[in-house]
Design a protein around this motif. Structure first.
Motif, short mmCIF file in Angstrom:
data_model
loop_
_atom_site.label_atom_id
_atom_site.label_comp_id
_atom_site.label_asym_id
_atom_site.label_seq_id
_atom_site.Cartn_x
_atom_site.Cartn_y
_atom_site.Cartn_z
N VAL A 80 0.51 -1.35 0.10
CA VAL A 80 -0.12 -0.75 -0.50
C VAL A 80 0.85 1.37 -0.36
N PHE A 81 2.07 1.27 0.33
CA PHE A 81 3.04 2.09 0.27
C PHE A 81 4.37 2.10 0.59
N ALA A 82 5.48 2.64 0.03
CA ALA A 82 6.87 2.07 -0.01
C ALA A 82 7.65 3.40 -0.42
N VAL A 83 8.64 3.56 0.83
CA VAL A 83 9.24 4.61 1.23
C VAL A 83 10.88 4.22 1.08
N ASN A 84 11.34 5.48 0.64
CA ASN A 84 13.48 5.47 0.31
C ASN A 84 13.69 6.52 1.11
N LEU A 119 1.92 8.00 6.32
CA LEU A 119 1.12 7.07 4.90
C LEU A 119 0.84 5.60 5.70
N VAL A 120 1.40 5.37 7.14
CA VAL A 120 1.50 4.36 8.16
C VAL A 120 -0.59 4.49 8.73
N ALA A 121 -0.20 5.79 8.69
CA ALA A 121 -1.56 6.32 8.91
C ALA A 121 -2.54 6.39 7.92
N GLU A 122 -2.66 6.70 6.85
CA GLU A 122 -3.12 7.24 6.15
C GLU A 122 -3.51 5.72 5.50
N ARG A 123 -2.36 4.76 5.29
CA ARG A 123 -2.92 3.46 4.35
C ARG A 123 -3.27 2.21 5.13
N GLU A 124 -2.86 2.27 6.52
CA GLU A 124 -3.40 1.30 7.21
C GLU A 124 -2.69 -0.29 6.46
N PRO A 125 -1.47 -0.36 6.77
CA PRO A 125 -0.79 -1.54 6.58
C PRO A 125 -1.45 -2.62 7.63
N HIS A 126 -1.42 -3.49 7.68
CA HIS A 126 -1.01 -4.35 8.44
C HIS A 126 -0.05 -5.33 9.17
N ALA A 127 0.84 -4.11 8.72
CA ALA A 127 2.92 -4.56 8.91
C ALA A 127 3.41 -3.62 7.70
N VAL A 128 4.66 -3.82 8.51
CA VAL A 128 5.52 -3.01 7.32
C VAL A 128 7.30 -4.21 7.54
N VAL A 129 7.50 -3.86 6.03
CA VAL A 129 8.83 -5.02 5.82
C VAL A 129 10.03 -4.20 5.95
N ASP A 130 10.70 -4.26 6.79
CA ASP A 130 11.63 -3.30 6.63
C ASP A 130 13.69 -3.29 6.59
N PHE A 131 14.12 -3.51 5.56
CA PHE A 131 15.31 -3.48 5.16
C PHE A 131 16.27 -2.33 4.69
N THR A 132 16.53 -1.62 6.03
CA THR A 132 17.23 -0.31 5.79
C THR A 132 18.37 -0.77 6.75
N GLY A 133 19.22 0.48 7.49
CA GLY A 133 20.23 0.55 8.03
C GLY A 133 20.03 0.40 9.63
#
Length: 269
Positions: A35-39, A61-75
């Motif tokens: 439902v969204f992707a950020v960088n 975006l988390v508040a507006e798009r209401e994902p069930h989960a966030v998947v993170d590969f960052t630092g």
């Protein structure tokens, strides 16, 4: 766990190696929607049909798009900020970011008091089984010398890899268990590479990191006695296997009670 036809995900680090893999895996997985992707520094307009938006807009975006989960590969710094934002929004958080330890790990655990959090150094089912084999072999062969060699692509930043560090912790824990059981086992100690006059010392665990080409990931543990040796290895042919595992973890984690979860629990169902 969500209904298999209704998994809504947010993806961070979208233009990185693993972020791209995750978005492509979402595109290939039936009943899964990014439902969204950020960088932090957008390098593409979209990936897999998903628009890439600025990381500065993550909270909104988390508040507006209401994902069930966030998947993170960052630092580490970014992952902790995302985890805390997810905790405030009540959204499950799955991260494969490596280099998180000490105080950073405690901050991540604090987030797990509000939401379900799953942190894994590797999302491969094969590596999860490898870890169990390493524990069993180390306990059964406490007198054997141990060396770990890990190989990754030329662009990997951390060394040893997060997976290697996890395997090393497994070895150390298994050795401690063997010692408590009365086995003749020396205290473990890591030695990173060797140079010059460097005879092996009792209890050493040799660690070697190789960086070359586009290798997705290889880990091999050598246990050697005086007249025999045992090698346990895993080789990933494509980073897509890690992305698929992260999506499996997100589907399993979404909707669970707040807490700290392990990828082994996903494997066991």
């Amino acid at each position: 766990m969500t209904d298999a036809s209704d998994l809504r995900l947010g993806v961070t680090g979208a233009t990185g190696r693993m972020g791209r893999e995750v978005l492509e895996a979402v595109d290939d997985r039936e009943g899964c929607d990014a439902v969204f992707a950020v960088n932090r520094s957008p390098e593409a307009d979209e990936i897999g049909g998903v628009p890439i938006e600025p990381a500065s807009e993550f909270d909104a975006l988390v508040a507006e798009r209401e994902p069930h989960a966030v998947v993170d590969f960052t630092g580490p710094d970014a992952a902790l900020a995302y985890a805390e934002a997810c905790a405030a929004a009540g959204v499950a958080f799955v991260t494969g970011t490596t280099g998180i330890d000490g105080g950073d790990r405690e901050r991540l655990r604090e987030a797990s008091e509000s939401i379900p959090v799953l942190h894994a150094s590797n999302f491969s089912r094969g590596v999860a089984v490898l870890d169990r084999l390493v524990a069993a072999a180390t306990r059964s062969l406490p007198e054997f010398d141990i060396e770990l060699v890990e190989t990754h692509h030329r662009g990997k930043r951390d060394a040893p890899s997060g997976t290697a560090n996890a395997l090393l912790r497994t070895v150390e824990s298994a050795r401690e268990e063997a010692a408590e059981g009365g086995a003749d086992s020396d205290p473990p100690g890591r030695v990173h590479g060797r140079e010059g006059e460097a005879p092996r010392q009792p209890g050493e665990i040799g660690v070697h990191a190789v960086r070359a080409g586009a290798i997705a990931g290889e880990h091999e543990l050598l246990l050697a006695g005086d007249h025999e040796e045992l090698r346990i290895a895993h080789r990933a042919g494509d980073r897509g296997v890690f992305a698929a595992g992260a999506l499996e973890a997100a589907d399993w984690l979404a909707g669970r009670d707040p807490g700290w979860y392990d990828f082994a629990e996903v494997i066991d169902g």
